[in-house]
Design an enzyme around this catalytic site. Sequence first.
Site, mmCIF file in Angstrom:
data_model
loop_
_atom_site.group_PDB
_atom_site.id
_atom_site.type_symbol
_atom_site.label_atom_id
_atom_site.label_comp_id
_atom_site.label_asym_id
_atom_site.label_seq_id
_atom_site.Cartn_x
_atom_site.Cartn_y
_atom_site.Cartn_z
ATOM 1 N N ARG A 211 41.090 41.918 48.155
ATOM 2 C CA ARG A 211 41.390 42.716 46.960
ATOM 3 C C ARG A 211 41.210 41.882 45.714
ATOM 4 O O ARG A 211 41.618 40.720 45.669
ATOM 5 C CB ARG A 211 42.830 43.250 47.027
ATOM 6 C CG ARG A 211 43.253 44.055 45.807
ATOM 7 C CD ARG A 211 44.524 44.813 46.072
ATOM 8 N NE ARG A 211 44.291 45.950 46.949
ATOM 9 C CZ ARG A 211 43.999 47.192 46.527
ATOM 10 N NH1 ARG A 211 43.899 47.428 45.222
ATOM 11 N NH2 ARG A 211 43.795 48.172 47.374
ATOM 12 N N PHE B 274 39.912 44.675 40.075
ATOM 13 C CA PHE B 274 39.417 46.012 39.769
ATOM 14 C C PHE B 274 38.825 46.720 40.983
ATOM 15 O O PHE B 274 38.086 47.679 40.840
ATOM 16 C CB PHE B 274 38.364 45.934 38.652
ATOM 17 C CG PHE B 274 38.892 45.285 37.419
ATOM 18 C CD1 PHE B 274 39.817 45.931 36.616
ATOM 19 C CD2 PHE B 274 38.510 44.011 37.067
ATOM 20 C CE1 PHE B 274 40.329 45.329 35.480
ATOM 21 C CE2 PHE B 274 39.014 43.399 35.930
ATOM 22 C CZ PHE B 274 39.932 44.060 35.145
ATOM 23 N N THR C 173 37.806 45.234 48.999
ATOM 24 C CA THR C 173 36.736 45.195 49.995
ATOM 25 C C THR C 173 37.310 45.539 51.357
ATOM 26 O O THR C 173 38.383 45.057 51.733
ATOM 27 C CB THR C 173 36.086 43.810 50.046
ATOM 28 O OG1 THR C 173 35.585 43.491 48.749
ATOM 29 C CG2 THR C 173 34.932 43.775 51.036
ATOM 30 N N ASP D 253 31.229 32.961 38.365
ATOM 31 C CA ASP D 253 32.537 32.931 39.035
ATOM 32 C C ASP D 253 32.434 32.183 40.364
ATOM 33 O O ASP D 253 32.939 32.642 41.381
ATOM 34 C CB ASP D 253 33.058 34.352 39.254
ATOM 35 C CG ASP D 253 34.565 34.387 39.520
ATOM 36 O OD1 ASP D 253 35.256 33.407 39.152
ATOM 37 O OD2 ASP D 253 35.048 35.383 40.092
#
Length: 575
Positions: free
Chosen positions: A132, A135, A138, A252
């Site tokens: 998680r 936004f 998965t 990221d």
Amino acid sequence: MGACHGKQIQNPEFQEEESLQIPNARQATPVAGTPQQGKFPFCSPSPLPGSYKNSPANSSVTSSPLRFLKRPFPPPSPAKHIRALLARRYGSVKPNEASIPEGSEVEVGLDKNFGFLKQFFSKFELGEEVGRGHFGYTCSGKVKKGDMKGQEVAIKVIPKAKMTTAISVEDARREVRILSSLAGHKNLVRFYDAYEDEDNVYIVMELCNGGELLERILLSGGKYSEEDAKAVIVQILSVVSFCHLQGVVHRDLKPENFLFTSGDEKSTLKAIDFGLSDFVKPDERLNDIVGSAYYVAPEVLHRCYGTEADMWSVGVIAYILLCGSRPFWARTESGIFRAVLKAEPSFDDPPWPSLSSQAKDFVKKLLNKDYRKRMTAAQALCHPWLWNPEEAKIPLDIMIYKLIRAYICSSSLRKSALRALAKTLKVNQLYYLREQFALLGPNKSGYISLQNLKTALLNDSTEAMKDSKVLDFVNMVSSLQYRKLDFEEFAAAAISVHQMEALDTWEQHARQGYEFFEKDANRPIMIDELASELGLSPSVPIHVVLQDWIRHSDGKLSLLGFVKLLHGVSLRRQC
């Protein structure tokens, strides 16, 4: 988006770290400080102020590993300005949170129709949640019909209700575009398709059952051996170099965003979660602050960055792999940012004294606060710590194209200075350049034309190059009128002066290069002529700026002038 395909670790010391997504952030203000003057006074200083040492770097708050403490610190509280800016981009962070001024309201009339495939549930069975993010989440899933019937997949679910701004809608659209266009690399999670219905967007991808890199680090006791770390870092650099060549910056990179395909010790590592990724042209800079606090590069906080920001994140990952702690730590996000901008990572505490000097040099060359002095992914793969002639496959480096364009557009005097500097390169320093030259396909006589630049790039191109406009940039370079380059001139064109300045041997290179320049190319030159060659505006106080560049005894360039000339036209920083 922060979502991941592997199960989260239930450990109070390593709680999941949220990604920062704050494009309108005010530029971080560095703590006041004065850079120390080096032994070599004419070196260009780092664009950031001097650093302080002895910052707390051995404590843990979130997901990345570090030295174990007797009692864990609580997770850091988000800084107020970060929370506000998150809300401005994606709407309120909490369902009942009061609205924040400056555009946090839900935009009316947003078009949330992506044009993706429909009938998701007729083709897929949605399984349990495995990860998680801020936004979305998965889940595992299974294909119900078609050629892949029965195959397990990973399904990233992004609720449309969370898309409260045009930026958030575009983020989801761009993530699918990037995943679908960056196809084929072995260290990139495989994308199958994207679906949508009234409520959600569903991104269907390869399911990686081996867990996160973070889990492996923790299972290893917090750190890897050098050999094991090399195997991981080579895979990370391989996919990062591929993305950068296509004009995609991940933004990221962290251990949570790399998954192993299976539980096997030597299974393949895959990069995931391109929710914060973006396209970037080689000669452009991005300005929105995104990423995860512990891995964010200094130039991101200054809102002026490119693909080099990913290399900083790789450096942080490498540091963690080798010693089990973060290079930059604080209890709050603001404190972390301050440490990233000002602190220097420690290489004095165990196990660093027992690690090889090459390993330390590798990490230091990635964690250089001046992005211009940082290694690219292709250069990092050529570093002596990683280089393995039997296994290494060095990728094409887009930085070569930027440097060649700058060289071709330079004055004849600067070209001569760069050719003199290139003569000082040692065999190990020439290895990367020889590999890049070979990838450009020189003819039997050992020459390349600018058309070779385009041909070589097309061999590795994907659809992403169209969105990133990398091809437009290369077309512009290859259309320039210039003679063919042999390896000697190519080395002069593709040499990075900023990166050489980061070397311990820079002073010797500069002085030796100046000796070659004195012998072959130095000549009496008027200040007005030098200003004309540099393209300086008449409004610039030329005599004040350039008077130290020329020796008063014979009118030739001084050593200071030679070094300044190597940097080219610009007398001020790009960012």
